[in-house]
Write an enzyme that holds these catalytic residues in place. Structure first.
Site, short mmCIF file in Angstrom:
data_model
loop_
_atom_site.label_atom_id
_atom_site.label_comp_id
_atom_site.label_asym_id
_atom_site.label_seq_id
_atom_site.Cartn_x
_atom_site.Cartn_y
_atom_site.Cartn_z
N CYS A 8 0.68 -1.26 0.04
CA CYS A 8 0.00 0.02 0.12
C CYS A 8 0.69 1.44 -0.03
O CYS A 8 0.45 2.27 -0.43
CB CYS A 8 -0.90 -0.13 1.20
SG CYS A 8 -0.17 -0.26 2.73
N HIS A 55 -1.60 1.22 7.47
CA HIS A 55 -1.91 1.27 5.92
C HIS A 55 -1.94 2.65 5.49
O HIS A 55 -2.18 3.52 6.15
CB HIS A 55 -3.33 0.64 6.27
CG HIS A 55 -3.99 0.68 4.83
ND1 HIS A 55 -3.33 -0.37 3.81
CD2 HIS A 55 -5.13 1.04 4.26
CE1 HIS A 55 -4.19 -0.26 2.75
NE2 HIS A 55 -5.17 0.51 2.92
#
Length: 480
Positions: A113, A428
């Site tokens: 990510c 994330h």
């Protein structure tokens, strides 16, 4: 690397490569490109049952030349009704991108990510895409090593694929080349690729592109990346104790927003970031002394990048810790008071043109005293054409910006890269990018979602929600 064949419905796909150093999810992404069956719908038979996304290839006994069976239904495309109504799904894929209003997402290939969010932010910049398109396979500069050349090619091809697709794209080639160029992004922990720092990925990628896209034979744009992102700083270093003083000029690709108890807003953090103390040997005193370094912006880029310095090394836990403090940032940033005296003088005329333009748009009468000169009336009329329907000033189309515009020191927010979690090496990353139509899209890997401006201003921190780590602004300019 082994080669297998895959049977799906009536089709047989031969010579499908499996990179056993990567998780099976990457293999499923390859099959998605071949069949249109999303990874979550794929049922692939292997020894012991169904192939799991995070399985260890070494325990599955898959051999070269083996035939694998896959079940699963592909994404359904709505057929055109007899009445002649045209659905988005029936349009050519490039037209679908226009109709949907945003480009494709990127599959997460296993803690990637950080890479996906970096790519989505930089993909926003049309001038960067133009420079990449002009970069050819054979046109490698002798000063550029092969791995940098291949990373540049992979970036160009991936951006091109994103522009033409509404379905999620698997950035496997880019990821493979990135790891070859920068091995730190290939670090493994218990056989799984580790999360990495998005700011490091952003910095390394821009550095590589700055080397590759530096034109040797053309004087038109010798350094495309520097022209787009380069910030020239003029710095004055002095020692109060010895009265020594020196000055230097340097070029950087981002400003730092330092976060402390006194910093509540981006502007305050930027001012802190332009001042620093350093200890070094003093030739006058014959020993170490404290020097104060103060910097000012001396040349502005088309795209101003700011990094929030949220991570620091915590000795007790031996890892990067995160500063969660809320730091607000504006949709419109004015950096005039961070500029050098020379640059401020250059900005005064264009800023007056912009004020006059905004005054006219609001129906205010502009006095002759406030006008720089009568020629600016024409310039203001031209500049009015660069505002969008919402009444917000915007930048002229990129091709026009290349030559006949002037900086104003005012910038509009176009991209935010956020981090959710307590450590740079976990959590994330997500990209929030403003589209050409003025709408914001949250690119959470392969799942793009529309957002509103209020969602973007809520990313300022203060808790465990997504918070801005890197933000990018686009220059608001006026005609020459």
């Amino acid at each position: 690397m082994i080669t297998v064949s895959v049977k799906w419905q009536k089709e047989l796909f031969r010579d499908v490569e499996i990179d056993t150093s990567q998780p099976p999810y990457v293999f499923k992404c390859q099959l998605y490109d071949l069949t249109g069956v999303p990874p979550e719908r794929q049922k692939i038979m292997v020894k012991g049952g169904l192939l799991k996304d995070d399985a260890d290839w070494s325990t599955l006994g898959v051999k070269a030349g083996q035939k694998l069976m896959m079940m699963g239904t592909a994404d359904e495309i709505v057929k055109t009704p007899e009445k002649g109504t045209v659905f988005v799904e029936d349009l050519p894929e490039e037209e679908q991108v226009v109709a949907v209003g945003h480009t494709a997402g990127l599959f997460n290939l296993g803690n990637t990510c950080y890479m996906n969010s970096t790519l989505q932010c930089l993909h926003y910049v049309p001038e960067l895409k133009s420079a990449l398109i002009k970069y050819s396979h054979s046109g490698r500069n002798n000063d550029v090593d092969q791995s940098s050349h291949m990373l540049t090619i992979a970036t160009r091809d991936l951006f091109n694929e994103l522009d033409k697709s509404v379905k999620p794209v698997a950035p496997m080639q880019f990821w493979m080349v990135l790891r070859k160029k920068y091995p730190q992004f290939g670090q493994l922990h218990n056989g799984v690729f580790m999360q990495q720092d998005a700011e490091e990925c952003w910095t390394q990628l821009l550095y590589t592109l700055s080397q590759s896209l530096r034109s040797t034979g053309s004087s038109e744009n010798p350094d495309a990346v520097k022209a787009l992102f380069g910030i020239e700083l003029v710095s004055r270093t002095h020692c109060q104790e010895s009265k020594e003083e020196s000055s230097e000029t340097e070029s950087v690709y981002s400003l730092k927003c330092h976060i402390s108890q006194e910093v509540n807003h981006l502007h305050e953090g930027l001012k802190h970031g332009l001042k620093s103390e350093l200890e070094k040997a003093s030739p006058v005193l014959g020993r170490s002394a404290i020097y104060l370094k103060e910097s000012r912006i001396n040349a502005l880029p088309k795209y101003l990048t700011v990094q929030f310095v949220r991570f620091f090394w915590k000795r007790e836990s031996n890892q990067k810790a995160k500063i969660l403090r809320k730091v607000d940032y504006p949709l419109e940033l004015d950096v005039y008071d961070l500029c050098s005296e020379d640059l401020r003088k250059k900005l005064e005329g264009p800023r007056q043109i912009l004020r006059n333009e905004e005054g006219k748009r609001l129906g205010l009468k502009v006095s002759e005293k406030s006008s720089v000169n009568k020629e600016n009336d024409v310039k203001m009329a031209d500049a009015e054409g660069s505002s969008n329907e919402g009444g917000e000033p915007s930048v002229a189309p990129m091709e026009e910006v290349e030559k006949e515009t002037q900086m104003t020191g005012i910038y509009d927010l176009v991209a935010v890269l956020t981090h959710k979690g307590r450590s740079a090496d976990s959590g994330h990353y997500v990209a929030w990018v403003k589209q050409e139509n003025g709408k914001w899209i949250e690119f959470d890997d392969d799942n793009p979602k529309p957002k509103v401006e209020d969602d973007i201003t809520r990313l300022s921190g203060g808790g465990d929600w997504h918070m801005a780590y890197i933000i990018m602004y686009r220059a608001r300019v006026v005609p020459m």
